[in-house]
Write a protein that holds these residues in place. Structure first.
Motif, PDB file in Angstrom:
ATOM      1  N   MET A 188      26.101  53.747  23.310  1.00  0.00           N
ATOM      2  CA  MET A 188      26.659  53.701  21.954  1.00  0.00           C
ATOM      3  C   MET A 188      26.051  52.555  21.153  1.00  0.00           C
ATOM      4  O   MET A 188      25.743  52.702  19.972  1.00  0.00           O
ATOM      5  CB  MET A 188      28.185  53.590  22.018  1.00  0.00           C
ATOM      6  N   ASP A 189      25.859  51.391  21.792  1.00  0.00           N
ATOM      7  CA  ASP A 189      25.190  50.282  21.103  1.00  0.00           C
ATOM      8  C   ASP A 189      23.765  50.666  20.724  1.00  0.00           C
ATOM      9  O   ASP A 189      23.283  50.340  19.632  1.00  0.00           O
ATOM     10  CB  ASP A 189      25.162  49.042  22.005  1.00  0.00           C
ATOM     11  N   LEU A 190      23.094  51.346  21.646  1.00  0.00           N
ATOM     12  CA  LEU A 190      21.722  51.791  21.365  1.00  0.00           C
ATOM     13  C   LEU A 190      21.710  52.682  20.126  1.00  0.00           C
ATOM     14  O   LEU A 190      20.872  52.518  19.225  1.00  0.00           O
ATOM     15  CB  LEU A 190      21.171  52.562  22.566  1.00  0.00           C
ATOM     16  N   GLY A 191      22.649  53.631  20.070  1.00  0.00           N
ATOM     17  CA  GLY A 191      22.724  54.529  18.927  1.00  0.00           C
ATOM     18  C   GLY A 191      23.097  53.807  17.643  1.00  0.00           C
ATOM     19  O   GLY A 191      22.658  54.179  16.554  1.00  0.00           O
ATOM     20  N   ALA A 192      23.904  52.769  17.752  1.00  0.00           N
ATOM     21  CA  ALA A 192      24.381  52.057  16.560  1.00  0.00           C
ATOM     22  C   ALA A 192      23.346  51.079  16.022  1.00  0.00           C
ATOM     23  O   ALA A 192      23.330  50.794  14.820  1.00  0.00           O
ATOM     24  CB  ALA A 192      25.683  51.320  16.883  1.00  0.00           C
TER      25      ALA A 192
END
Length: 348
Positions: A188-192
């Motif tokens: 999720m951090d990667l996507g954000a």
DNA sequence: AAACCGGGGGT
DNA sequence: ACCCCAGGTTT
């Protein structure tokens, strides 16, 4: 090396510091966060950005430090504290869920995905997130970020929402047995922060060498989505009545439907044309400016009418004494109407 | 399966 | 103006 290990290595040095998160410090290896905090943050994060959630998370945990405190809160207090965050069914389900956890589970959130799924306001995403992040179970978490990352990593061109099962299956293959919670937060951090909807920073991505969309040059165009219908415009009138003693005429909206359970100004249902339905007879003054607001599926233009009234019994709503009314308790569209009225009061 | 349900920030 | 967002519930 496994893809999941490469991402966890990146997460150990790049994880965002968030109030509900235990940082991946070496001194805190294996520490799990408070399930109450994870549940509260995950519900707030449904369709809502981290920036917007942080303030509300702090306010809720300060006012209600444990699930027991929240379960004992009054409905109106919780709805007022949620005002401005949107999707108000979440707040009603939040309170229902807190009371069920206390009444049926001894104040401890269930540990399994199925147990969590049985609670109101907890669906497939939130159940998997709590089981993985708060309890360390190897569950596959799939949110909008992870859908986007999977669509790019495997260059999936099937449009959402049809692609959802396919992307979920791909995500499940990558989910590790250990540190599944960190892994989910890492994707999720990667996507954000890197695999963003527009202009992804592929040069900084720990998965760039494995990413099929990067090789094919399609990353910025994924995921594909089904075409969206355009929003119609609805019209309405908000009646803002102030009694001589300063009390405001407000109504509590029904639990179901738009702005369910929230305070608002009386008025007829919004539709193709504004319908006059004053809550009481008075010398109503129409304000020169109107409120414009956009909901999920329609635009709204709201005319605001004001009146100062004596002690009368209204047809709809009830007078709230000035010391019991805070504009912060209003959903945004009602707050916009209040702000127009307040400006008028000051001008007079 | 499709509709319903907020609000804000980025572009 | 249109996009997106750490989705769930209802029909």
């Amino acid at each position: 090396m496994e893809l999941s290990d490469a991402l966890l290595g990146w997460y150990d040095t790049h994880a965002r510091a968030l109030p509900w998160r235990v940082p991946p410090d070496e001194s805190r290896v294996g520490m799990l966060p408070d399930p109450y905090h994870i549940w509260l943050s995950e519900v707030m994060l449904q369709q809502t950005t981290v920036t917007a959630v942080v303030k509300y998370f702090h306010a809720f945990t300060t006012r209600w430090p444990t699930v027991h405190d929240l379960a004992a809160a009054k409905d109106a207090e919780v709805m007022g504290q949620w005002a401005g965050l949107g999707y108000y069914a979440r707040a009603r389900n939040l309170l229902k869920c807190a009371r069920m956890v206390v009444a049926d589970h001894g104040g401890v959130f269930p540990e399994t995905r199925d147990g969590l799924l049985s609670l109101p306001g907890i669906g497939p995403y939130t159940a998997a997130a709590i089981a993985a992040i708060a309890y360390g179970h190897s569950e596959t978490v799939v949110d909008g970020n992870i859908e986007r990352v999977m669509a790019r990593l495997y260059d999936v061109h099937t449009p959402l929402p049809v692609a959802k099962p396919e992307l979920t299956a791909l995500a499940a293959i990558l989910t590790p047995q250990d540190r599944a919670g960190d892994y989910a937060q890492a994707v999720m951090d990667l996507g954000a922060t890197i695999c963003t909807p527009k202009s992804p920073a592929c040069g900084l991505c720990p998965w760039s060498s494995a990413c099929k969309a990067r090789v094919n040059g399609t990353a910025a165009d994924l995921p594909k989505r089904a075409p969206k219908t355009r929003k119609p415009t609805r019209y309405g009138i908000a009646y803002i009545a102030r009694r001589n003693d300063g009390a405001w005429l407000l109504e509590r909206r029904p639990d179901k439907g738009l702005l369910g359970g929230m305070l608002g100004w009386p008025g007829a249902e919004w539709g193709a044309k504004p319908i006059a339905q004053p809550p009481l007879n008075a010398d109503w003054q129409t304000l020169p400016a109107e409120v414009r607001h956009t909901f999920t599926h329609f635009h709204l233009r709201l005319t605001v009418q004001m009146a100062t009234v004596a002690d009368e019994t209204p047809d709809t709503g009830q007078f709230l004494p000035a010391d019991q009314f805070s504009p912060d308790d209003l959903p945004t569209v009602m707050r916009k109407a209040y702000d127009l009225a307040k400006d008028r009061l000051i001008a007079d």
